[in-house]
Design a protein around this motif. Sequence first.
Motif, PDB file in Angstrom:
ATOM      1  N   ASP A   3      45.537  39.739  56.123  1.00  0.00           N
ATOM      2  CA  ASP A   3      45.532  40.036  54.691  1.00  0.00           C
ATOM      3  C   ASP A   3      44.181  39.603  54.124  1.00  0.00           C
ATOM      4  O   ASP A   3      43.940  38.421  53.890  1.00  0.00           O
ATOM      5  CB  ASP A   3      46.668  39.287  53.986  1.00  0.00           C
ATOM      6  CG  ASP A   3      46.728  39.578  52.501  1.00  0.00           C
ATOM      7  OD1 ASP A   3      45.877  40.354  51.987  1.00  0.00           O
ATOM      8  OD2 ASP A   3      47.618  39.031  51.836  1.00  0.00           O
ATOM      9  N   THR A   5      43.058  40.221  51.223  1.00  0.00           N
ATOM     10  CA  THR A   5      43.048  39.991  49.777  1.00  0.00           C
ATOM     11  C   THR A   5      43.109  38.500  49.455  1.00  0.00           C
ATOM     12  O   THR A   5      42.950  38.108  48.309  1.00  0.00           O
ATOM     13  CB  THR A   5      44.225  40.724  49.074  1.00  0.00           C
ATOM     14  OG1 THR A   5      45.458  40.198  49.565  1.00  0.00           O
ATOM     15  CG2 THR A   5      44.138  42.226  49.309  1.00  0.00           C
ATOM     16  N   LYS A   6      43.358  37.691  50.471  1.00  0.00           N
ATOM     17  CA  LYS A   6      43.340  36.232  50.335  1.00  0.00           C
ATOM     18  C   LYS A   6      42.285  35.701  51.289  1.00  0.00           C
ATOM     19  O   LYS A   6      41.828  36.425  52.165  1.00  0.00           O
ATOM     20  CB  LYS A   6      44.714  35.655  50.677  1.00  0.00           C
ATOM     21  CG  LYS A   6      45.823  36.144  49.739  1.00  0.00           C
ATOM     22  CD  LYS A   6      47.187  35.652  50.187  1.00  0.00           C
ATOM     23  CE  LYS A   6      48.294  36.048  49.260  1.00  0.00           C
ATOM     24  NZ  LYS A   6      48.410  37.444  48.953  1.00  0.00           N
ATOM     25  N   ASP A   8      42.581  32.614  53.081  1.00  0.00           N
ATOM     26  CA  ASP A   8      43.094  31.562  53.963  1.00  0.00           C
ATOM     27  C   ASP A   8      42.645  31.725  55.410  1.00  0.00           C
ATOM     28  O   ASP A   8      42.433  30.736  56.112  1.00  0.00           O
ATOM     29  CB  ASP A   8      44.615  31.502  53.908  1.00  0.00           C
ATOM     30  CG  ASP A   8      45.139  31.085  52.542  1.00  0.00           C
ATOM     31  OD1 ASP A   8      44.327  30.634  51.715  1.00  0.00           O
ATOM     32  OD2 ASP A   8      46.348  31.225  52.311  1.00  0.00           O
ATOM     33  N   TYR A  21      34.521  29.855  53.351  1.00  0.00           N
ATOM     34  CA  TYR A  21      35.750  29.332  52.751  1.00  0.00           C
ATOM     35  C   TYR A  21      35.446  28.075  51.932  1.00  0.00           C
ATOM     36  O   TYR A  21      35.930  27.928  50.804  1.00  0.00           O
ATOM     37  CB  TYR A  21      36.780  29.017  53.846  1.00  0.00           C
ATOM     38  CG  TYR A  21      38.066  28.469  53.287  1.00  0.00           C
ATOM     39  CD1 TYR A  21      39.020  29.323  52.754  1.00  0.00           C
ATOM     40  CD2 TYR A  21      38.322  27.106  53.276  1.00  0.00           C
ATOM     41  CE1 TYR A  21      40.203  28.837  52.219  1.00  0.00           C
ATOM     42  CE2 TYR A  21      39.504  26.605  52.746  1.00  0.00           C
ATOM     43  CZ  TYR A  21      40.436  27.471  52.222  1.00  0.00           C
ATOM     44  OH  TYR A  21      41.600  26.983  51.682  1.00  0.00           O
ATOM     45  N   THR A  25      36.087  28.025  47.924  1.00  0.00           N
ATOM     46  CA  THR A  25      37.091  27.100  47.377  1.00  0.00           C
ATOM     47  C   THR A  25      36.444  26.017  46.528  1.00  0.00           C
ATOM     48  O   THR A  25      37.022  25.593  45.529  1.00  0.00           O
ATOM     49  CB  THR A  25      37.957  26.482  48.491  1.00  0.00           C
ATOM     50  OG1 THR A  25      37.130  25.857  49.466  1.00  0.00           O
ATOM     51  CG2 THR A  25      38.823  27.532  49.155  1.00  0.00           C
ATOM     52  N   PHE A  30      38.354  32.337  43.632  1.00  0.00           N
ATOM     53  CA  PHE A  30      39.535  33.201  43.635  1.00  0.00           C
ATOM     54  C   PHE A  30      40.557  32.777  42.592  1.00  0.00           C
ATOM     55  O   PHE A  30      41.279  33.617  42.052  1.00  0.00           O
ATOM     56  CB  PHE A  30      40.134  33.284  45.043  1.00  0.00           C
ATOM     57  CG  PHE A  30      39.359  34.225  45.923  1.00  0.00           C
ATOM     58  CD1 PHE A  30      39.896  35.437  46.283  1.00  0.00           C
ATOM     59  CD2 PHE A  30      38.084  33.913  46.354  1.00  0.00           C
ATOM     60  CE1 PHE A  30      39.180  36.327  47.060  1.00  0.00           C
ATOM     61  CE2 PHE A  30      37.354  34.784  47.136  1.00  0.00           C
ATOM     62  CZ  PHE A  30      37.899  35.998  47.493  1.00  0.00           C
ATOM     63  N   GLU A  31      40.592  31.493  42.260  1.00  0.00           N
ATOM     64  CA  GLU A  31      41.516  31.041  41.206  1.00  0.00           C
ATOM     65  C   GLU A  31      40.968  31.383  39.823  1.00  0.00           C
ATOM     66  O   GLU A  31      41.680  31.958  38.993  1.00  0.00           O
ATOM     67  CB  GLU A  31      41.752  29.525  41.284  1.00  0.00           C
ATOM     68  CG  GLU A  31      42.418  29.044  42.552  1.00  0.00           C
ATOM     69  CD  GLU A  31      41.412  28.704  43.656  1.00  0.00           C
ATOM     70  OE1 GLU A  31      41.854  28.167  44.676  1.00  0.00           O
ATOM     71  OE2 GLU A  31      40.210  28.972  43.510  1.00  0.00           O
ATOM     72  N   LYS A  34      40.764  35.275  39.149  1.00  0.00           N
ATOM     73  CA  LYS A  34      41.938  36.045  39.604  1.00  0.00           C
ATOM     74  C   LYS A  34      42.217  37.282  38.751  1.00  0.00           C
ATOM     75  O   LYS A  34      42.739  38.276  39.256  1.00  0.00           O
ATOM     76  CB  LYS A  34      43.166  35.150  39.708  1.00  0.00           C
ATOM     77  CG  LYS A  34      43.729  34.658  38.396  1.00  0.00           C
ATOM     78  CD  LYS A  34      44.975  33.801  38.633  1.00  0.00           C
ATOM     79  CE  LYS A  34      45.605  33.362  37.362  1.00  0.00           C
ATOM     80  NZ  LYS A  34      45.015  32.258  36.673  1.00  0.00           N
ATOM     81  N   SER A  37      40.829  40.411  40.339  1.00  0.00           N
ATOM     82  CA  SER A  37      41.293  40.752  41.697  1.00  0.00           C
ATOM     83  C   SER A  37      40.196  40.623  42.755  1.00  0.00           C
ATOM     84  O   SER A  37      39.887  41.579  43.462  1.00  0.00           O
ATOM     85  CB  SER A  37      41.857  42.181  41.725  1.00  0.00           C
ATOM     86  OG  SER A  37      42.846  42.343  40.751  1.00  0.00           O
TER      87      SER A  37
END
Length: 173
Positions: A3, A5-6, A8, A21, A25, A30-31, A34, A37
């Motif tokens: 996926d 779109t995330k 992780d 990453y 982060t 991403f937060e 959001k 998108s």
Amino acid sequence: MRDFTKIDYLKTGNERQRKAYEILTKYHVFEKMKDYSPILAGTVPIEIDIKGSDLDLIFEVDLQYEQDFLDDLLFCQLIPQDTDVEYPIINGEKCITLNFMLEGFPIEIFGQNKPTIQQNAYLHMMAEYNILQEKGEEFKQKIIELKNQGIKTEPAFGILLGLENPYEDLLKF
């Protein structure tokens, strides 16, 4: 299937993925973003990046509210205050791009008034990912070799797959 779109999956990826990453982060991209998108597209997610490859961040942006988008990027402390903003026209549609360096990574931000999963950067990445899954490690290494010779990603796939117009043809996969 991964996926994309995330983000992780980057935590357990290769060294550049783990660094990406960490940066994404750290700045809570991403937060905080959001509502737009965000998706990390391009070569880093599918492990065909080379030294100097950028992080391609794509966003769904209504350019009627471009200043809100830019303010939100500044709020994340993601972009330097003096970052140049460009407005390319792609398929007759005005878009927004910003390029800058962040903690040793070149970053390209691309915004378009369409869902990120419908943008060409995402669609190309998904097609390339599926091709890489099908063709295997040897094919992947050939793509990386071509990229190290200065050939861009889509043309590299075009060479190996015999595509006439790789930017258009990859969208058919």
